[in-house]
Each structure stands twice: as C-alpha cells, then as structure tokens.
Design a protein around this motif. Sequence first.
Motif, PDB file in Angstrom:
ATOM      1  N   ILE A 446      -5.995  37.525 -31.502  1.00 56.40           N
ATOM      2  CA  ILE A 446      -5.825  36.104 -32.160  1.00 56.40           C
ATOM      3  C   ILE A 446      -7.362  35.337 -31.687  1.00 56.40           C
ATOM      4  N   GLY A 447      -7.773  35.523 -30.540  1.00 55.02           N
ATOM      5  CA  GLY A 447      -9.110  35.052 -30.122  1.00 55.02           C
ATOM      6  C   GLY A 447     -10.355  35.482 -31.034  1.00 55.02           C
ATOM      7  N   LYS A 448     -10.237  36.696 -31.472  1.00 54.91           N
ATOM      8  CA  LYS A 448     -11.242  37.476 -32.324  1.00 54.91           C
ATOM      9  C   LYS A 448     -11.316  36.821 -33.676  1.00 54.91           C
ATOM     10  N   ARG A 449      -9.890  36.319 -34.140  1.00 51.31           N
ATOM     11  CA  ARG A 449      -9.617  35.984 -35.609  1.00 51.31           C
ATOM     12  C   ARG A 449     -10.029  34.660 -35.735  1.00 51.31           C
ATOM     13  N   TYR A 450      -9.882  33.769 -34.644  1.00 49.54           N
ATOM     14  CA  TYR A 450     -10.296  32.364 -34.677  1.00 49.54           C
ATOM     15  C   TYR A 450     -11.907  32.563 -34.573  1.00 49.54           C
ATOM     16  N   ALA A 451     -12.702  33.544 -33.771  1.00 48.53           N
ATOM     17  CA  ALA A 451     -13.848  33.500 -33.748  1.00 48.53           C
ATOM     18  C   ALA A 451     -14.644  33.811 -35.217  1.00 48.53           C
ATOM     19  N   ARG A 452     -13.875  34.765 -35.856  1.00 52.53           N
ATOM     20  CA  ARG A 452     -14.494  34.709 -37.304  1.00 52.53           C
ATOM     21  C   ARG A 452     -14.435  33.595 -38.094  1.00 52.53           C
ATOM     22  N   MET A 453     -13.403  33.130 -38.178  1.00 53.77           N
ATOM     23  CA  MET A 453     -13.204  31.793 -38.778  1.00 53.77           C
ATOM     24  C   MET A 453     -13.987  30.495 -38.492  1.00 53.77           C
ATOM     25  N   ASP A 454     -14.192  30.596 -37.183  1.00 56.35           N
ATOM     26  CA  ASP A 454     -15.393  29.621 -36.506  1.00 56.35           C
ATOM     27  C   ASP A 454     -16.602  29.837 -37.228  1.00 56.35           C
ATOM     28  N   GLU A 455     -16.921  31.152 -37.230  1.00 57.90           N
ATOM     29  CA  GLU A 455     -18.261  31.239 -37.857  1.00 57.90           C
ATOM     30  C   GLU A 455     -18.307  31.144 -39.353  1.00 57.90           C
ATOM     31  N   ALA A 456     -17.284  31.294 -39.998  1.00 60.24           N
ATOM     32  CA  ALA A 456     -17.078  31.067 -41.519  1.00 60.24           C
ATOM     33  C   ALA A 456     -17.085  29.378 -41.771  1.00 60.24           C
ATOM     34  N   GLY A 457     -16.815  28.823 -40.612  1.00 60.37           N
ATOM     35  CA  GLY A 457     -16.562  27.387 -41.009  1.00 60.37           C
ATOM     36  C   GLY A 457     -15.107  26.995 -41.358  1.00 60.37           C
ATOM     37  N   THR A 458     -14.452  27.771 -41.204  1.00 59.70           N
ATOM     38  CA  THR A 458     -12.950  27.509 -41.645  1.00 59.70           C
ATOM     39  C   THR A 458     -12.172  26.214 -40.833  1.00 59.70           C
ATOM     40  N   PRO A 459     -11.998  25.309 -41.689  1.00 62.09           N
ATOM     41  CA  PRO A 459     -11.622  24.008 -40.665  1.00 62.09           C
ATOM     42  C   PRO A 459     -10.261  24.093 -40.011  1.00 62.09           C
ATOM     43  N   TYR A 460      -9.376  25.086 -40.725  1.00 71.18           N
ATOM     44  CA  TYR A 460      -7.758  25.134 -40.174  1.00 71.18           C
ATOM     45  C   TYR A 460      -7.328  26.566 -40.112  1.00 71.18           C
ATOM     46  N   CYS A 461      -6.657  26.713 -39.024  1.00 65.16           N
ATOM     47  CA  CYS A 461      -5.900  28.202 -38.973  1.00 65.16           C
ATOM     48  C   CYS A 461      -4.442  27.959 -38.793  1.00 65.16           C
ATOM     49  N   PHE A 462      -3.608  28.825 -39.420  1.00 66.41           N
ATOM     50  CA  PHE A 462      -2.295  28.549 -39.131  1.00 66.41           C
ATOM     51  C   PHE A 462      -1.813  29.863 -38.614  1.00 66.41           C
ATOM     52  N   THR A 463      -0.977  29.709 -37.690  1.00 66.94           N
ATOM     53  CA  THR A 463      -0.551  31.117 -36.994  1.00 66.94           C
ATOM     54  C   THR A 463       0.861  31.168 -36.961  1.00 66.94           C
ATOM     55  N   ILE A 464       1.504  32.053 -37.353  1.00 64.01           N
ATOM     56  CA  ILE A 464       2.931  32.437 -37.367  1.00 64.01           C
ATOM     57  C   ILE A 464       3.152  33.315 -36.241  1.00 64.01           C
ATOM     58  N   ASP A 465       4.094  32.793 -35.449  1.00 63.31           N
ATOM     59  CA  ASP A 465       4.449  33.490 -34.018  1.00 63.31           C
ATOM     60  C   ASP A 465       6.137  33.840 -33.944  1.00 63.31           C
ATOM     61  N   GLY A 466       6.549  34.042 -32.932  1.00 66.94           N
ATOM     62  CA  GLY A 466       8.034  34.628 -32.662  1.00 66.94           C
ATOM     63  C   GLY A 466       8.789  33.091 -33.028  1.00 66.94           C
ATOM     64  N   GLU A 467       8.412  31.956 -32.269  1.00 67.11           N
ATOM     65  CA  GLU A 467       9.131  30.755 -32.686  1.00 67.11           C
ATOM     66  C   GLU A 467       9.133  30.588 -34.226  1.00 67.11           C
ATOM     67  N   SER A 468       8.150  30.910 -34.956  1.00 64.63           N
ATOM     68  CA  SER A 468       8.225  30.478 -36.507  1.00 64.63           C
ATOM     69  C   SER A 468       9.368  31.039 -37.009  1.00 64.63           C
ATOM     70  N   LEU A 469       9.677  32.188 -36.794  1.00 66.90           N
ATOM     71  CA  LEU A 469      10.925  32.976 -37.309  1.00 66.90           C
ATOM     72  C   LEU A 469      12.218  32.184 -37.088  1.00 66.90           C
ATOM     73  N   LYS A 470      12.255  31.449 -35.957  1.00 63.84           N
ATOM     74  CA  LYS A 470      13.551  30.938 -35.538  1.00 63.84           C
ATOM     75  C   LYS A 470      13.471  29.415 -36.101  1.00 63.84           C
ATOM     76  N   ASP A 471      12.365  28.678 -35.976  1.00 65.63           N
ATOM     77  CA  ASP A 471      12.585  27.279 -36.499  1.00 65.63           C
ATOM     78  C   ASP A 471      11.696  26.904 -37.758  1.00 65.63           C
ATOM     79  N   GLN A 472      10.953  27.932 -38.411  1.00 66.84           N
ATOM     80  CA  GLN A 472      10.113  27.580 -39.507  1.00 66.84           C
ATOM     81  C   GLN A 472       9.117  26.616 -39.244  1.00 66.84           C
ATOM     82  N   THR A 473       8.464  26.764 -38.052  1.00 61.99           N
ATOM     83  CA  THR A 473       7.252  26.089 -37.737  1.00 61.99           C
ATOM     84  C   THR A 473       6.233  26.880 -37.720  1.00 61.99           C
ATOM     85  N   VAL A 474       4.889  26.468 -37.654  1.00 60.72           N
ATOM     86  CA  VAL A 474       3.776  27.447 -37.349  1.00 60.72           C
ATOM     87  C   VAL A 474       2.715  26.418 -36.565  1.00 60.72           C
TER      88      VAL A 474
END
Length: 502
Positions: A446-474
């Motif tokens: 996940i750190g490497k993916r954030y780093a790629r997006m930082d260099e591209a200047g992507t303002p927001y990243c949404f991550t789906i984790d174990g919690e997401s499947l249970k409570d539909q949050t990201v």
Amino acid sequence: MEEIVSLCRRRGFIFGSSEIYGGINGFWDYGPLGAELKRNLKSAWWEDMVLRELAGPDGTPVDIVGVDCTIIMNPKVWVASGHVGGFNDPMVDCRESKLRYRADHLMALGAVEPRARIQVFLENDADSLARAEKALLKYERRDSLDAVRHLVRPFTALSAEERAHAVGPDAKEPGTLTEPRQFNLMFETFVGAIRDEDSKAYLRPETAQGIFANFQNVLDSTRVRVPFGIAQIGKAFRNEVTPRNFTFRSREFEQAEIEFFIHPSSANEWYAFWRDQRYKWWQSIGLAGDNLTLREHGRDELAHYAKEGAGCCDVEYRFPFTAPGFGELEGVAHRSDYDLRQHAEHSGKRDKMKYFDQERSERYFPHVIEPSGGMDRGTLALLCEAYTPDATRPSGVFMKFHPRMAPVKAGIFPLVNKDGMPEMAEKLSRQLRTRWLVEFDPKQSIGKRYARMDEAGTPYCFTIDGESLKDQTVTVRHRDTQAQERIGVDRVEAWLAERLGA
Ligand code: ATP
C-alpha cells in the motif's frame, strides 16, 4: 529544474519529441499524465471563459463565443498582420561553439574600460551567469568579483570594439560572436504540388489572426454584439532562435487567446477588467502564491500594434530557471483597432469589416483587448508549482496539483488482492470512472501505491480493507497531509464531486 524534468520523464508527463531518433530541438511530447494535465488546463480555460457565465465590469454577463481555425491560412493574412514584414528576432551566431542566440536575451558582464574582457551570458539563466562569473574571475586572476569594477549590460548595448573582446556563453575565445541579424520566426511550407513563391504558406505564429479574419462571419452568424469576445485554443509555431528552458520556449506550442471587441471609449475599463480577471484565473487553478505576479509593461516595451498610453501587462511566473526573476505566462494587451483595420485594407473589404453599433447609431472599427496565454507554459508552471520535496515520504516528493488540474483524480486500492476486496474496489472504480480518470491498482504494498499516486499528484486515494466488506466504509487518504478518514462507500462519488468542483 533538473529534478522536475527527470520526474516528468520518469512518470510520463513530458518526453522529448522523437527521442528514439535523438530528438528535435524545441519540440516536446506529453505522455499519459502530461496529456491529462494539459487537457485539464485547456478545459478549465474554455469552461471559465466560454461556457460559464462571467460577470463584466458592471455586473452584466460577458459574451464570449469560440472558434477553431486552421493552422495554415491564406498567406496574405500574415502580410496584413505585419508578421511577414516584422516578426523578426535579432540573432547572433557564435563562430566557435556554432550555437545561435537571441541577441536580446544576451547580457554582458565585465569592466567598462576599453579592451577589458567581457563575458556574455544568457539572461535569466543562473547557470550561465555562474559560468560567466567563474570565467571572468579566472581571467582576471582574482578571488572575488566585488573587487572588479564590473557591470552587467545588455549585449546589444556593446560597441563594436567591446564586442571584439566579448566571450560567448559557450565559447573560450573572445570575438567569436557575430553582429546581430534579423531572422523571421515563421515556419514556411508549400501548399499543393508545385513548390514556388506562389504556393508558399506559413504555419500560424499565433491563433489571434484566425479570429480577426472571421470577425464578420461570427457577427453574421450569431447574436453577439459589441462588447463581446471570440476565443480560440490551438497550436502556434515559431522557429525560435534559441529554444530552451524545457517547454518554456518551444517551436511548437499551444495558445489560448481571446480577442475581446469593444467601443474605443471603453478601452481602459475593459483592459483593467481583463488584466485582473486573467490574473485571478491563474490563481484559481493553483498558482496562488508569491510565484505569480502581474507586471505592467514600460513604455519602451509596447508592441507594434499598441497605441501610446495603451495598457499592456504580463502575468508572470517565477520558474526555477528564471528565479529570482519571472517568465511570461500570458500577455494582456490593448491592441487598438490595428488588426481589423489592417485586414479591412488588405482584403479590400473596408466597410464590411466595420461594426455598426445600433445603440450608438455609429459605424466604427472596434478596439480589442487581447488576453493571450500559453498552455504549455501554463502546464510547466503547474508542474513547477506542484513539485514538493518531502523527505518523510517514500517517494521523497509529491505533486501538489490543484484537484481540478490533477491528471488522475483518485486511486482505488484493495488493501490485499483477495478476500473480496479487489471486487469491491473494482466496482467503486467503475462507478467513478464514468465521471473522472481514476486508477485502480491492486499491485504492490500500500505504501508503494501511495508513493506512485503522490508522484502523479493524485489528490485522494480510497482503500478497501477487511472492515469495508463488513460495514461498507472505505479509507480516504489525503495527498497533502497524508491524513486518513473513513467514509461510507456510497458517499464516495458525492464526496469527490464536492472536492473536485464538479
Ligand atoms: P516571449 O517574449 O517569451 O517570446 P511573446 O511576448 O512573444 O513571448 P506572445 O506573442 O505574447 O509571446 O504570445 C502569447 C503567449 O504564447 C505567451 O505568453 C506564451 O505563454 C506563449 N508563447 C509564446 N512563445 C512561446 C514559445 N516559444 N513557447 C511556448 N509558449 C510560447
């Protein structure tokens, strides 16, 4: 600047044109991220100038319509506009280095005494100045330039005797720079099968003339009435003597221009309006700090079409290669009625090109206020402004684009590539992709993916984790602060729309 150029290459913002063949000086290509960035800049300009309502000086909406004209026009256009006769730059050749310079971009460093050594360097170029200083110190066998009675002067102010003692920016011997000579900047081509004087044509050096040539067509085919504007975005070509500073001075570039037609008596009011409006616009897309400035021209800088006392200013940006100075992003000029008069005369349609003002019951040539901006210089300013070194991040740097300009609006990541997470992430990605460019990325940590997006200047990243499947949050991760928060997956689209101003 070198770091910015290298990031641009590595991440696919800007490449040299036809690099596999060694490139071609003064021509640049935009890669996947760069093409999006430049497109966002052009779209924002078109949206804000042509599509959206813009209130004029007295609060009434400003009328602006768009056109899209050809790059090659009847060559008489360029005779009338003054470009065939006068679109020249003074150039100087160096017999030693075989390099060519714009005479008005050269500065001379050295004592004023006769026969003293003079070092020539490039204006607004810190490296070139440093080389000149070093060479002069060595020649004079001194430790510090303070001790030398030296002076910085424009190269064009040197006498012939002084020029004989001047060393070029890339030369070792004195006296190898030639006298300045005039050089026409227009690219020539031939239309049709026969290549002769009669078939000669030019690639347009500015988009403005297509607008003037269509002035009457636009009036006849729409309901616009003075005051109104005609806008165009398109390619322009100039055979620049010394293309340099990355894309800043290219030989092929894109302009965004408005010719705004007004009654001559209201020129000052509209000039002030466009000057302030355009300055604010560049601020609104992220060039909000001290690096942006507005500079009114001095009398000696007025262009050939500008009347004495007419307004003319530049919106300028402090690029790393001009610092502490600034470089022009956009010019705003009162062009008087110069162009319409010239075209009326040269086309023989004298009266047809005058405007009949029903309210005033008066026939006249409208005056023009022209905001003329460069979309490549604009893109470069966005890149320079966004570049933010940050030792706390794995990427060591992040691109702090205004969200409206950011090439990729969001990254969508499954925390791990299993257990239903990729499916949920892909679904969200598909939903957002209907409106914006977003990147679904299931690979690496996940750190490497954030780093790629930082260099591209992507303002927001949404991550789906174990919690997401249970409570539909990201998890939302903010680029600038690296702060994280959780929101409902069903809220993501509206959340993003609010922040992207869309
Ligand atoms: P300069 O003095 O830097 O040569 P200019 O005053 O000739 O520029 P204009 O003719 O006013 O430029 O053109 C309007 C805009 O077009 C400029 O503000 C700039 O953003 C852009 N532009 C002009 N020449 C170039 C070029 N060679 N490369 C990239 N952009 C350019």
